[in-house]
Design an enzyme around this catalytic site. Structure first.
Site, PDB file in Angstrom:
ATOM      1  N   ILE A  58       0.612  -1.034   0.034  1.00 54.44           N
ATOM      2  CA  ILE A  58      -0.309  -0.017   0.024  1.00 54.44           C
ATOM      3  C   ILE A  58       0.818   1.449   0.160  1.00 54.44           C
ATOM      4  O   ILE A  58       0.486   2.308  -0.223  1.00 54.44           O
ATOM      5  CB  ILE A  58      -0.821  -0.122   1.260  1.00 54.44           C
ATOM      6  CG1 ILE A  58      -2.070   1.102   0.966  1.00 54.44           C
ATOM      7  CG2 ILE A  58      -0.230   0.171   2.685  1.00 54.44           C
ATOM      8  CD1 ILE A  58      -3.146   0.499  -0.027  1.00 54.44           C
ATOM      9  N   LYS A  88      -8.152   0.885   2.836  1.00 49.56           N
ATOM     10  CA  LYS A  88      -7.822   1.887   1.787  1.00 49.56           C
ATOM     11  C   LYS A  88      -7.539   1.611   0.273  1.00 49.56           C
ATOM     12  O   LYS A  88      -7.731   2.214  -0.542  1.00 49.56           O
ATOM     13  CB  LYS A  88      -6.252   2.575   2.438  1.00 49.56           C
ATOM     14  CG  LYS A  88      -5.698   3.960   1.575  1.00 49.56           C
ATOM     15  CD  LYS A  88      -4.538   4.039   2.212  1.00 49.56           C
ATOM     16  CE  LYS A  88      -4.425   4.465   3.752  1.00 49.56           C
ATOM     17  NZ  LYS A  88      -3.147   4.989   4.002  1.00 49.56           N
ATOM     18  N   ASN A 109       2.285  -9.519   9.179  1.00 40.88           N
ATOM     19  CA  ASN A 109       3.033  -8.539  10.082  1.00 40.88           C
ATOM     20  C   ASN A 109       4.577  -8.951   9.607  1.00 40.88           C
ATOM     21  O   ASN A 109       4.919 -10.087   9.966  1.00 40.88           O
ATOM     22  CB  ASN A 109       2.738  -8.604  11.350  1.00 40.88           C
ATOM     23  CG  ASN A 109       3.244  -7.743  12.259  1.00 40.88           C
ATOM     24  OD1 ASN A 109       4.381  -7.180  12.035  1.00 40.88           O
ATOM     25  ND2 ASN A 109       2.674  -7.235  13.190  1.00 40.88           N
ATOM     26  N   LYS A 216      18.328   2.305   6.941  1.00 38.82           N
ATOM     27  CA  LYS A 216      18.317   1.392   5.536  1.00 38.82           C
ATOM     28  C   LYS A 216      19.754   0.573   5.388  1.00 38.82           C
ATOM     29  O   LYS A 216      19.731  -0.593   4.664  1.00 38.82           O
ATOM     30  CB  LYS A 216      18.472   2.490   4.487  1.00 38.82           C
ATOM     31  CG  LYS A 216      17.178   3.403   4.445  1.00 38.82           C
ATOM     32  CD  LYS A 216      15.953   2.163   3.945  1.00 38.82           C
ATOM     33  CE  LYS A 216      14.617   2.841   3.836  1.00 38.82           C
ATOM     34  NZ  LYS A 216      13.260   1.867   3.507  1.00 38.82           N
ATOM     35  N   VAL A 242      12.623   9.084  -3.868  1.00 42.92           N
ATOM     36  CA  VAL A 242      11.521   8.875  -4.695  1.00 42.92           C
ATOM     37  C   VAL A 242      10.398   9.853  -4.917  1.00 42.92           C
ATOM     38  O   VAL A 242       9.817  10.351  -3.736  1.00 42.92           O
ATOM     39  CB  VAL A 242      11.095   7.374  -4.443  1.00 42.92           C
ATOM     40  CG1 VAL A 242       9.894   6.955  -5.105  1.00 42.92           C
ATOM     41  CG2 VAL A 242      12.058   6.243  -4.078  1.00 42.92           C
TER      42      VAL A 242
END
Length: 370
Positions: A58, A88, A109, A216, A242
């Site tokens: 999502i 959503k 999860n 990251k 991005v």
């Protein structure tokens, strides 16, 4: 991390998500772009070989990856973490009933190994695009989130390795896992190249509270360690900041977290952006090249290097951030006529994407993370 949002805010977000995804191709593309390929695959008994799972589906990058996979004829199992994510997705009306348009949803999860095993079972590949950020931007990206992101990376790769059907994993990292170092040579005739062989210094990130970069970096290194010696092919994509249609609302928290330390990145020639559609396409191209052993290791992904202060000011404006007037005069010439000390290089990905044949020089191999 959940937050409370008004119905009006959620409706606006859903509409912007939908508009962004339909921006280039229209609603029909989601339903027909890869339908013929999926039908052909099913007729040949190869449907299972084209079933993949996308975590964080999502998210800004996740939905773009799903879009590209459908266009390439894949069947996608979309791993969602919360009921809110599922609601959503339904409100966007991008897909038909579960499975009709090549997309199935499953609750998983990233911290729960059993739910990951169920989500991945029957898939031949996994795209791990999820990232631990506060969707409301209330707390930003914290040191604790960096720790959790590394744990999630380990859980996902371990689950991939345990799942008999999964053979490949594409892991979304960040360019920030490559650019932050304690020291570089200051007096060089030519800029130092920053490519997929470069790693950010974890201690430097901690000392400077660059938590997003730390998260990251440690998550990607953890993923490589977890995959070592396992019957699993892993590649990582390291995209720059991005951007794309609707990125202010859809991707504001990670964008703001990414830009911590941006003044230094701008001055050194290390601040870059990547359009979300190109990032998604890179994920799919690399995944497909892995089958023939033509892809492996890390891939830096960007399509524009921000070189002028004016560009950075505009980027901040798009994110609703304030900037000082002096920033417009700052750029990758360091403000004193000297060129930046670094030059980003995404040649490895460019060669793979542009090539019409398998490239032997990109053969799959284990990667050092020291």
């Amino acid at each position: 991390m959940g937050v409370l949002r008004s119905t009006q805010s959620m409706e606006a977000e859903v509409e912007e998500m939908r508009a962004a995804l339909l921006h280039d191709h229209g609603a029909g593309a989601w339903r027909s772009g890869g339908a013929a390929k999926r039908a052909a695959g099913a007729a040949d008994g190869a449907a299972e070989a084209r079933t993949v799972c996308v975590t964080g589906g999502i998210s800004f990058v996740g939905l773009a990856v799903v879009d590209r996979l459908l266009r390439h004829g894949y069947t996608v199992r979309l791993a969602l973490e919360t009921q809110e994510d599922l609601d959503k997705l339904r409100e966007m009306e991008l897909f038909g009933e579960n499975g009709r348009d090549g997309v199935w949803t499953v609750m998983a999860n990233v911290m729960d190994p059993e739910s990951l095993n169920r989500a991945f079972d029957g898939c031949v590949g996994v795209f791990h695009t999820s990232s631990l950020v506060d969707p409301g931007g209330l707390s930003g990206y914290t040191k604790q989130m960096a720790i959790l992101e590394a744990r999630a990376a380990e859980q996902v790769v371990e689950a991939c390795a345990r799942t008999e059907s999964v053979r490949k994993c594409v892991f979304t990292s960040s360019l920030l896992a490559c650019v932050w170092r304690q020291s570089y040579p200051h007096h060089r005739r030519f800029p130092t190249t920053i490519d997929e062989n470069c790693w950010s210094d974890e201690n430097f990130c901690r000392d400077n509270k660059l938590w997003f970069a730390l998260g990251k970096t440690t998550a990607e290194k953890t993923a490589w360690r977890a995959a070592r010696g396992r019957d699993l092919k892993l590649v990582t994509i390291c995209p720059a900041l991005v951007t794309g249609p609707g990125f202010r609302r859809r991707n504001s928290t990670p964008s703001i977290a990414y830009l911590k330390g941006a003044h230094a990145m701008l001055a050194e020639g290390l601040l870059a952006t990547a359009d979300v559609a190109r990032v998604a396409e890179a994920h799919v191209r690399v995944y497909e090249a892995m089958s023939g052993g033509a892809a492996g290791g890390r891939y830096i992904c960007y399509d524009h290097v921000v070189r002028r202060g004016e560009e950075f000011v505009e980027l901040q404006r798009q994110l609703g951030l304030q900037s000082g007037g002096a920033l417009a005069r700052l750029g990758s010439d360091n403000g004193d006529g000297q060129t930046a000390r670094f030059a980003l290089c995404n040649g490895k990905l460019a060669r793979l994407v542009s090539s019409r044949r398998r490239c032997t020089y990109d053969a799959y191999h284990p990667i050092s993370h020291d």
